[in-house]
Design an enzyme around this catalytic site. Structure first.
Site, PDB file in Angstrom:
ATOM      1  N   TYR A  55       0.916  -1.363   0.056  1.00 50.40           N
ATOM      2  CA  TYR A  55       0.078   0.040   0.060  1.00 50.40           C
ATOM      3  C   TYR A  55       0.628   1.296   0.147  1.00 50.40           C
ATOM      4  O   TYR A  55       2.061   1.311   0.110  1.00 50.40           O
ATOM      5  CB  TYR A  55      -0.912   0.061   1.261  1.00 50.40           C
ATOM      6  CG  TYR A  55      -1.849  -1.221   1.224  1.00 50.40           C
ATOM      7  CD1 TYR A  55      -2.677  -1.646   0.312  1.00 50.40           C
ATOM      8  CD2 TYR A  55      -1.466  -2.129   2.094  1.00 50.40           C
ATOM      9  CE1 TYR A  55      -3.553  -2.828   0.396  1.00 50.40           C
ATOM     10  CE2 TYR A  55      -2.045  -3.359   2.441  1.00 50.40           C
ATOM     11  CZ  TYR A  55      -3.184  -3.736   1.578  1.00 50.40           C
ATOM     12  OH  TYR A  55      -3.803  -4.902   1.499  1.00 50.40           O
ATOM     13  N   THR A  79      -3.856  -0.289  19.077  1.00 49.37           N
ATOM     14  CA  THR A  79      -4.131   0.205  20.466  1.00 49.37           C
ATOM     15  C   THR A  79      -4.936   1.735  20.704  1.00 49.37           C
ATOM     16  O   THR A  79      -4.885   2.244  22.008  1.00 49.37           O
ATOM     17  CB  THR A  79      -3.122  -0.024  21.435  1.00 49.37           C
ATOM     18  OG1 THR A  79      -2.037   0.841  21.172  1.00 49.37           O
ATOM     19  CG2 THR A  79      -2.761  -1.473  21.384  1.00 49.37           C
TER      20      THR A  79
END
Length: 335
Positions: free
Chosen positions: A161, A235
């Site tokens: 990507y 997270t």
């Protein structure tokens, strides 16, 4: 070494769930925090249309507690491999949530990781620090329920990507190498570049940054080829479940004063902002609570050979981890 074990293993495969796209993300980066009404328990409700719903509904969330009883030895796991430039340029930034080093995206100098559990090559984009208000906690991942004073996370994006923002919503889009910090008499030389008092004095307030021309990533890494890996998530919001985690089995060291006289003095609000944000103004305890492992498998390449016990030919040695006054030490058990 503070992580050693022998367990027969098997491979794990997990399906990654995607998160929200970047276009609708940056403008909300100051909405979430680590405590209070904007803390982790509320992240999923802070955005309309369920854009952060993965933070609550996800089944493969991070961080996790690295329980010795759940570790599976996988003999097919090779050591991680690195290529590219050891020294990178970029900036050190107070984001209001973290202190982090961000690589220069316009530079041709890149640092990549591949091998181990990774099927692709990944490029480093960010080095992020997590720490607590005391040295008894600060890491996001735990070891048998115990925390380290801090955790350094090296964040990479899949080279399939264009950039990190695109990759983070794709399956296997991201990889994170995690290093625990332990208290010591001297600080890792590269970690010192991020945490010296002269640097932190320039980064007291949110959204401040200074350039750094030489960050040697290899010198930041501890000398080990051993790690634990699992499939997890970011997270931080949007908590996308697109991350391959690799937690190294050795810490790096940091002097206690780096916390008490520097990191814990950083602010979570801009200098021109007259009111501190819900974190009460000081950056600390910037770690997300751990999630259950569920059906996921903790794979490791850490292997310890032991002489066969004549009384129990099939016995195996497992090392259980204990934390005493913040120092990790193994104690042997048999099964």
């Amino acid at each position: 070494m503070f992580l050693e074990l022998v367990l027969l293993g098997l491979l794990s495969t997990c399906t990654a769930n995607t998160g929200v796209s970047e276009e609708s993300e940056d403008q909300f980066k100051h909405w979430w925090h680590y405590c209070g009404i904007y803390g982790p328990e509320k992240w999923s409700t802070l955005r309309g249309k369920g854009l952060w719903k993965m933070c609550m509904d996800g089944k493969n969330q991070s961080p996790v507690d690295l329980q010795a009883s759940r570790l599976i030895f996988d003999r097919t796991l090779d050591g991680l491999k690195f290529d590219g430039e050891n020294e990178l340029s970029g900036k050190i930034k107070n984001t209001g949530h973290h202190l982090q080093f961000e690589t220069d995206t316009n530079s041709n100098r890149k640092f990549r990781v591949f091998g181990g559990p990774l099927d692709y090559s990944y490029t480093l984009t960010t080095i992020r620090l997590h720490f607590g208000n005391t040295s008894q906690r600060g890491s996001e991942h735990l070891v048998n329920g115990k925390a380290f004073p801090g955790e350094v996370q090296l964040m990479f994006f899949n080279n399939l990507y264009e950039d990190y923002n695109t990759a983070r919503s794709k399956p296997n889009g991201l990889a994170v190498i995690s290093i625990f910090t332990q208290l010591g008499n001297t600080t890792n030389t590269e970690l010192d570049k991020l945490t010296s008092r002269s640097v932190l004095r320039e980064l007291v307030y949110s959204d401040t940054f200074i350039p750094l021309s030489r960050m040697n990533v290899r010198e930041l890494l501890p000398l080990t080829t051993d790690y634990i890996t699992y499939q997890g998530s970011l997270t931080t919001p949007p908590c996308s479940e697109t991350v391959i985690w690799m937690i190294l089995n050795k810490p790096i060291y940091i002097e206690p004063d780096k916390f008490s006289l520097g990191l814990r003095e950083l602010k979570t609000y801009r200098k021109e902002n007259p009111e501190p944000n819900p974190l009460k103004g000081t950056m600390m305890n910037n770690f997300r609570p751990p999630f259950g492992l569920g059906n996921r498998i903790l794979r490791t390449n850490i292997f310890m050979q032991e002489n066969q016990d004549e009384r129990c030919p099939v016995s195996k040695r497992v090392v259980v981890y204990k934390v005493n006054e913040g120092i990790m030490s193994p104690s042997n058990t048999r099964s």
